[in-house]
Design a protein around this motif. Structure first.
Motif, PDB file in Angstrom:
ATOM      1  N   SER A   1     -11.414 120.886  12.905  1.00 22.42           N
ATOM      2  CA  SER A   1     -12.081 121.282  14.147  1.00 22.42           C
ATOM      3  C   SER A   1     -13.561 121.421  13.838  1.00 22.42           C
ATOM      4  O   SER A   1     -13.947 121.788  12.731  1.00 22.42           O
ATOM      5  CB  SER A   1     -11.531 122.615  14.654  1.00 22.42           C
ATOM      6  OG  SER A   1     -10.200 122.467  15.092  1.00 22.42           O
ATOM      7  N   PHE A  48     -17.537 122.781  15.177  1.00 22.23           N
ATOM      8  CA  PHE A  48     -18.173 123.840  15.958  1.00 22.23           C
ATOM      9  C   PHE A  48     -19.697 123.716  15.854  1.00 22.23           C
ATOM     10  O   PHE A  48     -20.231 123.256  14.859  1.00 22.23           O
ATOM     11  CB  PHE A  48     -17.796 125.227  15.407  1.00 22.23           C
ATOM     12  CG  PHE A  48     -16.323 125.482  15.289  1.00 22.23           C
ATOM     13  CD1 PHE A  48     -15.623 125.099  14.153  1.00 22.23           C
ATOM     14  CD2 PHE A  48     -15.636 126.128  16.302  1.00 22.23           C
ATOM     15  CE1 PHE A  48     -14.259 125.344  14.029  1.00 22.23           C
ATOM     16  CE2 PHE A  48     -14.272 126.387  16.184  1.00 22.23           C
ATOM     17  CZ  PHE A  48     -13.591 125.991  15.051  1.00 22.23           C
ATOM     18  N   TYR A  62     -22.714 126.626  16.231  1.00 24.53           N
ATOM     19  CA  TYR A  62     -23.064 128.023  16.432  1.00 24.53           C
ATOM     20  C   TYR A  62     -24.582 128.123  16.572  1.00 24.53           C
ATOM     21  O   TYR A  62     -25.325 127.321  16.026  1.00 24.53           O
ATOM     22  CB  TYR A  62     -22.636 128.869  15.232  1.00 24.53           C
ATOM     23  CG  TYR A  62     -21.148 129.167  15.159  1.00 24.53           C
ATOM     24  CD1 TYR A  62     -20.266 128.261  14.586  1.00 24.53           C
ATOM     25  CD2 TYR A  62     -20.641 130.359  15.656  1.00 24.53           C
ATOM     26  CE1 TYR A  62     -18.904 128.542  14.511  1.00 24.53           C
ATOM     27  CE2 TYR A  62     -19.284 130.652  15.584  1.00 24.53           C
ATOM     28  CZ  TYR A  62     -18.428 129.735  15.009  1.00 24.53           C
ATOM     29  OH  TYR A  62     -17.083 130.024  14.943  1.00 24.53           O
ATOM     30  N   LYS A  87     -17.287 123.854  20.847  1.00 23.50           N
ATOM     31  CA  LYS A  87     -16.363 123.403  19.819  1.00 23.50           C
ATOM     32  C   LYS A  87     -15.605 122.171  20.299  1.00 23.50           C
ATOM     33  O   LYS A  87     -15.551 121.879  21.506  1.00 23.50           O
ATOM     34  CB  LYS A  87     -15.367 124.502  19.457  1.00 23.50           C
ATOM     35  CG  LYS A  87     -14.402 124.852  20.581  1.00 23.50           C
ATOM     36  CD  LYS A  87     -13.393 125.904  20.136  1.00 23.50           C
ATOM     37  CE  LYS A  87     -12.409 126.211  21.253  1.00 23.50           C
ATOM     38  NZ  LYS A  87     -11.402 127.225  20.846  1.00 23.50           N
TER      39      LYS A  87
END
Lengths: 114, 111
Positions: free
Chosen positions: B32, B34, B36, B49
């Motif tokens: 996965s 992401f 931030y 995400k």
């Protein structure tokens, strides 16, 4: 509101002293993490815990210790054995079980050791 | 092992300019991905995400598409604002608890 709290925001210590950084979460998350952030190096994992009374070393665990006696708390102790402890420390938590799940971060503690 | 590579910063743009921050990854399996964001003196906040190939994550005008063929997850925004000034981190998670973060890209938006 649910979230993660870290205290204090700024911490100053003399070389040779141990210091404990607090991390508390009320998100009911099983997993908690400690990261160290230095300029230009991103985040490096110190320790993580998947469940109460269990924790594993991350990539840079030397000179640090943790405990996980309660689900909501994951304190980090920076010992005198840590060669270069001055840094920004971030605590995070996430759901447990089959993931991966996004991490939620606290506001951080900036530790300065002189 | 798994790794994440982000473009070096700082990136300086004028308000309303188009933003791209490149992120490529190396991973076994199907991680996965992401993005931030970190504002000065604060912790990281999840921006968006994507959990599988061709997924597009989006939030607050930011978008990123999980490209398995190019192992990339570039962050884009059509019109940046001064308030977008921050450090942006690309990250991957493979397996339940192991996250790998990039080194971060500082964005500065000028009025």
């Amino acid at each position: 509101d649910g979230g993660i709290t870290q205290s204090p925001k700024y911490l100053f210590r003399k070389e040779g002293q141990n210091v404990t950084l607090s991390c508390e979460q009320n998100l009911n998350h099983d997993a908690m993490y400690w990261y160290r952030q230095d300029p230009g190096q991103g985040l490096r994992l110190i320790y993580y815990s998947q469940i109460v009374n269990d924790f594993q070393k991350g990539d840079i665990a030397e000179g640090y210790s943790v405990s996980r006696e309660k689900k909501e708390s994951f304190p980090l102790t920076v010992t005198s054995a840590q060669k270069n402890p001055t840094a920004f420390y971030l605590c995070a938590s996430s759901k447990g079980g089959t993931g991966p799940y996004e991490q939620y971060f606290g506001p951080g503690t900036r530790l300065t050791v002189t | 092992g798994n790794s994440v590579t982000q473009m070096e910063g700082p990136v300086t743009l004028s308000e309303e300019a188009f933003l791209t921050i490149n992120c490529t990854y190396t991973a076994t399996g199907y991680p996965s991905l992401f993005w931030y964001v970190q504002y000065p003196g604060e912790g990281l906040q999840l921006l968006l995400k994507a959990t599988k190939a061709d997924d597009k994550g989006s939030n607050k005008g930011f978008e990123a598409t999980y490209r398995k063929e190019t192992t990339s997850f570039h962050l884009e925004k059509g019109s940046v604002q001064v308030s977008d000034s921050a450090v942006y981190f690309c990250a991957l998670a493979s397996g339940t608890y192991k996250y790998i973060f990039g080194t971060g890209t500082r964005l500065k938006v000028l009025a």
